[in-house]
Design an enzyme around this catalytic site. Sequence first.
Site: not given
Lengths: 99, 547
Positions: B274-276, B278
């Site tokens: 997921g967003s880690i 980003k």
Amino acid sequence: MGRMFAVAAGLAAVGAAAAVYAVKQETRRVESEVHALERAIERAESDIAGLKAERYWLGRPERIDQLSREQGLGPIHPTQYVRPPPAAKQSPSARGVGQ
Amino acid sequence: MTGAALAPPAASVRLRLLAVVLALGLAMAAVAGQLLRLGVSGGASGRVASLETVVRTFARPDIVDRRGRILATDVAANSLYADPAVVLDRDEVAEKLSRVLPGLEATELRALLADRNRRFVWIRRGLSPREAQRVHDLGLPGLSFRREPKRVYPVGALVGHIVGQVNPDNRGIAGLERHIDETAGLEAVSGASPPLSGPIRLALDLGAQHAVADELRLAMQRYSATGASAVVMDARTGEIVAAASLPQIDPNVAGAHLDPARPDRLQSGVYELGSILKALTVAMSLEDGLATLDKTYDVTKPLTFGRHQIRDLHPPGRPLTVRDIFLQSSNVGAAMLGLEAGTSRQLVFFARMGLLEPIRTELGPVAPPLLPERWDGIETATISYGHGLALAPLQFAAAAAILVNGGRRVAPTYLRRDGEPGQGEVVLKPETSAAIRELMRLNVTMAHGTGRRAEVAGYRVGGKTGTAEMPGVGGYREKSVISSFVGAFPMDEPRYLVLVSLFEPQSGEGTSGGITAGLNAAPVTGAIVTRIAPVLGILPRGIPVAP
């Protein structure tokens, strides 16, 4: 003369056999001592290994954690740090040593 | 002359003959006595000598943590064997032994003892002293003990996934134990001799390891998670100072490492994180000069790819700067950055960060990254915010370390490294690393940062949250997520990288019904940092201390 030599040689052979026997017996005694020592060392090493394992088993973190919490202790909080006193920061000067 | 030669021997000659006969008699008696002695006492040693070729065990070096605390060691234990040729009544032996040794099958033992041509049969290895005494008290002929090393793990499950396990011959079959066999080699021993080689020193700190495992256990209870993992890595050297995957395995229980319900999630599984990811996407844009932290992107509308749409959980309703894309964790913004960079640039950057090739540690190969079959367009967009590329958490942690350590590549290791840190290849500009550090710190300190619950007074924590839906039949499962937080501290000069993942957490205390990483993984990271920073010698700064 020949007889004397034979007797002397016989005695020398008996003496040598007795000496060899004595040395052999001494060697066996020392060998058994060495084996006994080796066994004692092995037992001691085995005991040390067992005690070491037991020490770390008794000191395992979850046990210490539980025991310390029962005593009202807990992980250190950032506000619990203290500044060392000024004297502790200074290294002793060479002149001061021994005075 | 002839008469003199045939005359009876003189008395002196008879005496001499008698002496010779006596001497010979004594010599024969000595030989007979020696033979008798050997016959009585020499049999056992002969049997032991024949045994040595049959039985081989191995002495293993101790495994200790970075401060020398024992994690695995050998102790001497009695192992029970039988000589079927000497056993008088195998039914009696089988019945009595199965009574004093739990788990021993009498039928199997009877079958083992039936073959009288065999002179050696193991019955049970590594008996406890109490079990050995019980067997000894039975006084059954044909049974004997053999002292041999037995591997024990005093801290048990706390390091189970890391140290691995050995087989009954004391040979490593999993984890670091197998690594020792493959690299250091073992000494074959005939008894319970200690190893001659020194201990294997790990980078692990037992105190930090306990704190991490304890906080994960509490988090699993608080959020009813099915699993949890965390790794604390020295961001400069790659040394792993703590690594836990719950549920854990107890290496003292034979075969524990084979339990499929207790995998080492850090190394043996791959997950969309997921967003880690980003943080990587933003770093790529900054590194390649495609964006600055203040460049603005219109993220107000979802991105459409055929029948798929990329949208934000909480649409911001206004254009966002790169800084805000990171802080508000905008999927649309990250996808736009990824698309702006393009697939080939993304592939090159991810490869540079070590995310596309399999890696390995001393525990064995890390599960290889699961790449999309086709990596273009929509995949480039989704991978920018952490979906479509599955990674082992440990492999991602190694890449995240580059982001915060000034741009040097590190290889994760469970062994303690001596020497100067910072020898790895530079793969990222120091300015890019500094910008990511700034963003990670802001994400924790700013009121609207998703990582604000990770803040710990004095330790300057920074990080990025990530909540990834887990794949299921026919698509993603909305309520089953992996919540992760990748953080570092102290953020002004990061020493340690922390990656926490909670598997399928539910809403719990203080989450207001939410299951996102900012509500669970971030506070768990904060709790971990609070406990491990003092253990690892990191002093708090910027808070009042007692004079």
